[in-house]
Design an enzyme around this catalytic site. Structure first.
Site, PDB file in Angstrom:
ATOM      1  N   LYS A 192       0.901  -1.072   0.024  1.00 24.78           N
ATOM      2  CA  LYS A 192       0.071  -0.081   0.058  1.00 24.78           C
ATOM      3  C   LYS A 192       0.905   1.123   0.169  1.00 24.78           C
ATOM      4  O   LYS A 192       1.388   1.458   1.102  1.00 24.78           O
ATOM      5  CB  LYS A 192      -0.706   0.076   1.183  1.00 24.78           C
ATOM      6  CG  LYS A 192      -2.396   0.670   1.144  1.00 24.78           C
ATOM      7  CD  LYS A 192      -2.268   2.180   0.624  1.00 24.78           C
ATOM      8  CE  LYS A 192      -1.875   3.056   1.903  1.00 24.78           C
ATOM      9  NZ  LYS A 192      -1.747   4.562   1.756  1.00 24.78           N
ATOM     10  N   GLU A 268       8.483   1.397  11.797  1.00 23.32           N
ATOM     11  CA  GLU A 268       9.541   2.683  11.836  1.00 23.32           C
ATOM     12  C   GLU A 268       8.755   3.877  11.499  1.00 23.32           C
ATOM     13  O   GLU A 268       8.273   4.177  10.626  1.00 23.32           O
ATOM     14  CB  GLU A 268      10.506   2.447  10.493  1.00 23.32           C
ATOM     15  CG  GLU A 268      11.765   3.230  10.639  1.00 23.32           C
ATOM     16  CD  GLU A 268      11.590   4.280  10.005  1.00 23.32           C
ATOM     17  OE1 GLU A 268      11.516   5.499  10.837  1.00 23.32           O
ATOM     18  OE2 GLU A 268      11.748   4.460   8.857  1.00 23.32           O
ATOM     19  N   CYS A 303      13.170  10.388   7.627  1.00 23.54           N
ATOM     20  CA  CYS A 303      13.006  10.066   8.882  1.00 23.54           C
ATOM     21  C   CYS A 303      14.222  10.214  10.033  1.00 23.54           C
ATOM     22  O   CYS A 303      13.792  10.726  11.243  1.00 23.54           O
ATOM     23  CB  CYS A 303      12.414   8.595   9.184  1.00 23.54           C
ATOM     24  SG  CYS A 303      13.495   7.327   8.317  1.00 23.54           S
ATOM     25  N   GLU A 402       8.670  16.136  15.147  1.00 18.40           N
ATOM     26  CA  GLU A 402       8.966  15.844  13.573  1.00 18.40           C
ATOM     27  C   GLU A 402       8.479  16.797  12.681  1.00 18.40           C
ATOM     28  O   GLU A 402       7.308  16.670  12.530  1.00 18.40           O
ATOM     29  CB  GLU A 402       8.687  14.276  13.298  1.00 18.40           C
ATOM     30  CG  GLU A 402       9.722  13.911  12.031  1.00 18.40           C
ATOM     31  CD  GLU A 402       9.666  12.475  11.714  1.00 18.40           C
ATOM     32  OE1 GLU A 402      10.405  12.030  11.373  1.00 18.40           O
ATOM     33  OE2 GLU A 402       8.521  11.954  12.081  1.00 18.40           O
TER      34      GLU A 402
END
Length: 499
Positions: A192, A268, A303, A402
């Site tokens: 996906k 993650e 990330c 973040e």
């Protein structure tokens, strides 16, 4: 792709692309069951590239049924390792043969510079698939040290149906980190892709089939998280989910697993990497260059981006002057221009999110040293200047949350212990870096920093042989290396008593 290709040539090639835009289920391209689509908008210039199938529960059900049937018939799961290896090597060759097409799709869809797509993303994808292909017939099962009248075998077996939900920042590479080990261990896989960047995953499915991976073994269901993603997360016949993305969605997937069939979940979920520079660093220019590229590479949509630069107070001004200079000189512009080093933010929503955080940083009292504004608005695309804040305190939101954009927060410390304390003072634990000429300090810091990767006198080091993943709310489970095979394998003990 030749380095000599011009912007005009690349634009011409991009204009001639054929955009695959359907789901890939059971070995063929199909529309969503209800016919819905969504716009695929290029961040390069804001234009609609195509309409992509918007998959939902019914499409996921179809994909899972096809994946289960393929797994049970054994045409992939039951192959001898050497046979799976040969097919996956052909898959890697097919990706390599279509490098220009895939690189252009990646750049148009996600906004990264074409130089990065050609030199990093496509070659890394090929390498990952090839590496796991080569690993297939080199991973051994075990025989336990038992009594003489017992033979105990410990065998790795494929899990069954695996769903990989991948992010938009490195669409091919992040997909490959899951495709490689999942297929190598004999599973059937449903990918996906992120709705912001679905094009390369859709094309990879066709290349996999052409390489000989059987129908139903590798499928793609594009769509939105609350629809296709949730359908996979709650499906009773999906055995495992491998996810890279936000912590918010990672927690939802854990909940969905518990509320459905307790499927295995590997996560993650991002980071807030501390990039620590001590006063005894032997090469401040190298550290400054690494600090700038550590946050501005891929527009900061990484990330493990080095979004917090922690500098020993006595050298802060000297180092920061160099970092700002690197940022000023960064070639910022059209992602299709081979000279561009920093391209577009993935979409309007992410652009607004990053600009909002820049506003928050100023409101919190941080000093804006560089950038901070939208750029190239006349192009119709989504661009933000390289941005640097000084005078940041670790309690500030720009130091804790973040941002996923080209925004660097600069903090200071007095000694190594304080640097480690600040570095660990976050919910994340994906990566960290330290620059020092003292090996004792390097070893002390690398042990104390709570992160899945610690880089010494470099940034973002590693290759396919080393695992990647985090501590704390950066998730659990590892991508890359032989350790990734654990996420996609069941361990079975066979205990035989001899008479």
């Amino acid at each position: 792709m030749s380095a000599a290709l011009s912007l005009d040539t690349l634009r011409s090639q991009a204009a001639g692309l054929n955009f695959r835009n359907q789901a890939f289920i059971g070995g063929r391209y199909v529309d969503a069951a209800d016919g819905r689509t969504f716009d695929c908008i290029s961040p390069v210039d804001g234009r609609v590239l195509t309409q992509i199938a918007r998959c939902g529960k019914e499409d996921v059900d179809r994909a899972v049924r096809a994946a289960r049937a393929a797994f049970e018939d054994g045409h992939w799961s039951g192959l001898a390792p050497a046979q799976r290896k040969r097919t996956m090597l052909r898959f890697a060759e097919a990706i390599e043969a279509h490098a220009t097409e895939l690189a252009l799709l990646e750049t148009l869809d996600m906004g990264k510079p074409i130089g990065d797509s050609t030199r990093i993303d496509v070659p890394a994808t090929v390498n990952v698939i090839r590496w796991y292909a080569e690993a297939i017939d080199k991973v051994y099962d075990e025989v336990a040290p038992t009594a003489p009248n017992v033979v105990a075998m410990i065998r790795r077996e494929p899990m069954g149906v695996v769903a990989a939900i991948v992010p938009w920042n490195f669409p091919m590479i992040m997909a490959a980190w899951k495709i490689g080990p999942a297929l190598a261990t004999g599973n059937s896989l449903i990918v996906k892709p992120a709705e912001q960047s679905s094009l390369t995953a859709i094309r990879l499915a066709e290349l996999a089939l052409e390489a000989g991976i059987p129908e139903g073994v590798f499928q793609v269901v594009p769509g939105f998280g609350p629809e296709a993603g949730e359908a996979l997360g709650r499906h009773m016949d999906v055995d495992a989910i491998a996810f890279t993305g936000s912590g918010e969605v990672g927690k939802l997937l854990l909940r969905m697993s518990g509320e459905s069939n307790m499927k295995r979940v590997g996560l993650e979920c991002g980071g807030k990497t501390p990039h620590i520079v001590l006063a005894d660093t032997h090469d401040l220019d190298a550290a400054a260059t690494a600090a700038a590229w550590g946050i501005f590479f891929n527009q900061g949509e990484v990330c493990n981006a080095g979004s917090r630069l922690l500098v020993e107070r006595s050298i802060k001004d000297r180092l920061l002057e160099r970092v700002v200079e690197v940022g000023r000189k960064m070639r910022f512009g059209d992602p299709l221009d081979p000279q561009t080093q920093m391209g577009a933010i993935v979409d309007q929503d992410q652009l607004e999110k990053v600009l909002s955080y820049i506003g928050i940083g100023s409101e919190e009292g941080a000093k804006l040293l560089l950038g901070g504004r939208r750029a190239r608005a006349e192009s119709g695309g989504f661009y933000i200047e390289p941005t640097i804040f000084d005078g940041v305190e670790n309690r500030m939101r720009i130091a804790q949350e973040e941002i996923f954009g080209p925004v660097l927060s600069v903090l200071t410390f007095e000694d190594l212990d304080e640097a480690v304390k600040i570095g660990n003072d976050t919910i994340y634990g994906l990566a960290a870096a330290i620059w020092t000429s003292d090996i004792n300090k390097a070893m002390h810091a690398s042990k104390k920093l709570r992160a899945g990767s610690v880089w010494v006198n470099c940034f973002d080091g590693g290759d396919i042989t080393t695992p990647f993943g985090g501590y704390k709310q950066s998730g659990f489970g590892r991508d890359k290396s032989l350790h990734a095979l654990d996420k996609y394998s069941e361990l079975k003990t066979i205990w035989i008593e001899l008479h």
